[in-house]
Scaffold this motif. Structure first.
Motif, short mmCIF file in Angstrom:
data_model
loop_
_atom_site.label_atom_id
_atom_site.label_comp_id
_atom_site.label_asym_id
_atom_site.label_seq_id
_atom_site.Cartn_x
_atom_site.Cartn_y
_atom_site.Cartn_z
N ASP A 57 62.02 -37.70 -29.63
CA ASP A 57 62.33 -39.11 -29.47
C ASP A 57 63.79 -39.32 -29.04
N TYR A 58 64.67 -38.45 -29.52
CA TYR A 58 66.11 -38.64 -29.32
C TYR A 58 66.62 -37.97 -28.04
N MET A 59 66.00 -36.85 -27.67
CA MET A 59 66.43 -36.14 -26.45
C MET A 59 65.84 -36.86 -25.24
N SER A 60 66.49 -37.92 -24.86
CA SER A 60 65.96 -38.80 -23.83
C SER A 60 66.50 -38.41 -22.46
N PHE A 85 76.52 -38.19 -29.79
CA PHE A 85 75.09 -38.13 -30.07
C PHE A 85 74.79 -37.23 -31.27
N LEU A 86 75.52 -36.12 -31.41
CA LEU A 86 75.24 -35.17 -32.47
C LEU A 86 75.84 -35.57 -33.81
N THR A 258 73.10 -44.58 -33.77
CA THR A 258 71.84 -43.90 -34.07
C THR A 258 71.19 -44.44 -35.33
N ALA A 259 72.00 -44.69 -36.36
CA ALA A 259 71.47 -45.17 -37.64
C ALA A 259 70.88 -46.57 -37.54
N GLY A 260 71.09 -47.25 -36.41
CA GLY A 260 70.51 -48.58 -36.24
C GLY A 260 69.43 -48.65 -35.19
N TRP A 283 65.84 -30.65 -39.87
CA TRP A 283 65.18 -29.99 -38.74
C TRP A 283 65.71 -30.54 -37.41
N SER A 284 65.78 -31.85 -37.32
CA SER A 284 66.20 -32.46 -36.05
C SER A 284 67.65 -32.12 -35.72
N ILE A 285 68.52 -32.06 -36.74
CA ILE A 285 69.93 -31.72 -36.49
C ILE A 285 70.03 -30.31 -35.91
N GLY A 286 69.25 -29.36 -36.46
CA GLY A 286 69.26 -28.00 -35.93
C GLY A 286 68.78 -27.94 -34.49
N LEU A 287 67.69 -28.62 -34.20
CA LEU A 287 67.14 -28.62 -32.84
C LEU A 287 68.07 -29.33 -31.86
#
Length: 530
Positions: A57-60, A85-86, A258-260, A283-287
């Protein structure tokens, strides 16, 4: 591009569309039609599955096309997007993920309305969520148009426009038929494809320079025409005070936005517990961390191998740097390897866009149905009625996104996403944090926080160089530019927090201590969470 490029890329596009439509059709036959199924996929996904879906969803298009393009054109200054972004995910992990999962049900408004007068809060939060989602969708539409323009040699404006319309139509189909479950699996497939493609390209770039990163950076600096300035801050955001404040404004927007984001917050409701939501973020932070490290290599690789002038010649905003890099790494325009690699990367980028627009459309249509419709029309609307409204809303949102995508087709997608992040950080983040952590927060404070951030953010964008007053504006022939910054975050984010505070301290209603205590216990322990 040659006919071989077009044919192979279109075949791969078609294959991905066929697979995702197959997933959507299969899910639509096995769904129960409930609101929980449509909005949250039945809350059946594991932390790993949800982590991959969040990453998808985030890797747009902003990440894969826009960020790499900015790095290839501006070097060090393009890294701001990668860092922003990170780092934003640390805010999500420590302040938002677990508490939102415990306090809400489907949308951001659920969290805020838990201790407030529900109707005005839901209308405000729903309006803000839809606005942010549409802005984010525009960036994906622009990315799709840029990709197909490159594929067709930039000669077919009609094909570019029809691509934007086609992406909009597909996203409506995904959301209307499959809901959250189909959208999640599409995002998982897309994340795997994007990570695989990025790894392959990164390895090829490093092999071209014999694994020597210093050599890669030196070659990028030499090819850029700016020398060592390409590897130092200031190429894009240096110079006068306006550029420097734009740098700060963009950084704030990326880290806090991102938090919003509604489509990110909605992903925390697809897992069974708050612990699973927290593990999903890990998981998402690692990816995402691995992916964004690779975008740095790809951005400087495009500068060193393709060259900024070639990148800018294909697309002035740099959105086509990665496909052009793939073409060169594969052996050039007339080689079989170049044809295959270009087509694969173009198909992955197209898959990226389709998956992201599905997630954003679902989140925004959920806000329309669950927040706006339920509050303004039928406060106690039946779940099936809500779902029907959400499907209809997906069509309307798709039409608006298509129209704006056609209008903004020449802007960088990462820059457009930066605007969406600024609005999210201005309107959604203040009300979310105040609701979770401020005992005295009131309904008036919540409504003022949303509109006090949303209205200034949108107004400042309209009065900025983005819309008028410069050759790169949406309307270059008109000039009503009165705000000098391209990103409004530096002004609008503090205004959102200030408005929430001012609305609370001037409110006549006493804070409901019992509701706050209930919300606090629920957010921290999960007791009573859906």
């Amino acid at each position: 591009m040659t006919g071989n490029h077009q044919t192979l890329a279109l075949l791969l596009f078609s294959a991905f569309v066929a697979v995702t439509l197959g997933i959507t059709t299969w899910v639509s036959r096995n769904r129960h039609g409930s609101a929980e199924e449509f909005y949250a996929g039945g809350r059946l996904f594991s932390p790993m599955e949800n982590g991959f879906a969040i990453s998808g969803d985030y890797m747009s298009a902003a990440s894969f096309l826009g960020v790499t393009g900015l790095i290839s054109l501006y070097g060090y200054d393009g890294l701001l997007y990668v860092v922003g972004f990170l780092v934003a995910w640390l805010v999500v992990l420590f302040l938002v993920a677990e508490l939102v999962r415990n306090c809400g049900r489907f949308t951001l408004a659920d969290v805020v309305a838990a201790r407030m007068n529900e109707r005005p809060v839901r209308i405000a939060a729903g309006t803000s969520s839809v606005t942010v989602s549409v802005l984010y969708l525009v960036a994906q539409m622009v990315g799709a148009g840029s990709l197909v323009a490159l594929l067709l040699g930039g000669s077919s404006e009609a094909a570019r426009n029809w691509t934007v319309i086609g992406v909009g139509a597909l996203m409506v189909i995904y959301v209307s038929l499959g809901g959250m479950r189909a959208t999640t699996w599409i995002q998982i497939v897309k994340a795997v494809l994007l990570l695989s493609g990025s790894i392959a390209l990164t390895v090829l770039v490093l092999l071209r320079f014999h694994g020597d990163v210093n050599e890669l950076l030196r070659a990028a600096a030499e090819r850029s025409g700016h020398g060592d300035a390409f590897l130092a801050p200031g190429l894009k955001y240096g110079g006068d005070w306006t550029a420097r404040f734009d740098f700060i404004s963009l950084g704030l927007a990326l880290v806090l936005g991102t938090a919003g984001l509604p489509h990110i917050l909605s992903r925390f409701y697809t897992v069974p517990t708050a612990r699973a939501a927290r593990r999903s973020v890990v998981w998402s932070i690692g990816l995402l961390g691995g992916f964004y490290l690779m975008t740095i290599v790809l951005g400087f690789g495009a500068a060193a191998i393709v060259g900024p002038e070639t990148v800018r010649g294909a697309n002035a905003a740099g959105n086509t740097a990665v496909p052009l890099l793939a073409l060169d790494l594969g052996g050039g325009a007339n080689s079989a390897g170049g044809t295959v690699l270009f087509a694969v990367v173009a198909a992955i980028a197209f898959a990226t866009i389709l998956a992201v627009v599905a997630g954003i459309t679902l989140a925004s249509s959920a806000s329309v149905a669950h927040d706006l419709y339920a509050s303004m029309r039928r406060r106690h609307a039946k779940p099936r009625s809500e779902v029907a409204v959400a499907r209809t809303a997906a069509v309307g949102i798709g039409v608006v996104a298509i129209a704006l995508g056609l209008l903004a087709r020449d802007l960088n997608v990462a820059f457009l996403v930066g605007l969406a992040f600024a609005v999210a950080a201005s309107a959604n983040l203040p009300v979310l944090l105040y609701s979770l952590f401020w005992r005295s927060f009131t309904t008036r404070g919540a409504v003022w926080a949303v509109y006090g951030g949303l209205v200034p953010a949108l107004l400042l964008v309209l009065l900025s160089p983005v819309v008028t007053g410069s050759p790169d504006s949406l309307f270059p022939s008109v000039d009503f530019q009165y705000f000098p910054l391209q990103n409004p975050g530096l002004v609008s984010i503090p205004l959102g927090f200030l408005a929430g505070w001012l609305g609370t301290v001037t409110s006549a209603e006493p804070p409901d201590e019992a509701k706050h205590a209930e919300t606090e216990v629920r957010s921290l322990t999960g007791a009573g969470a859906v």
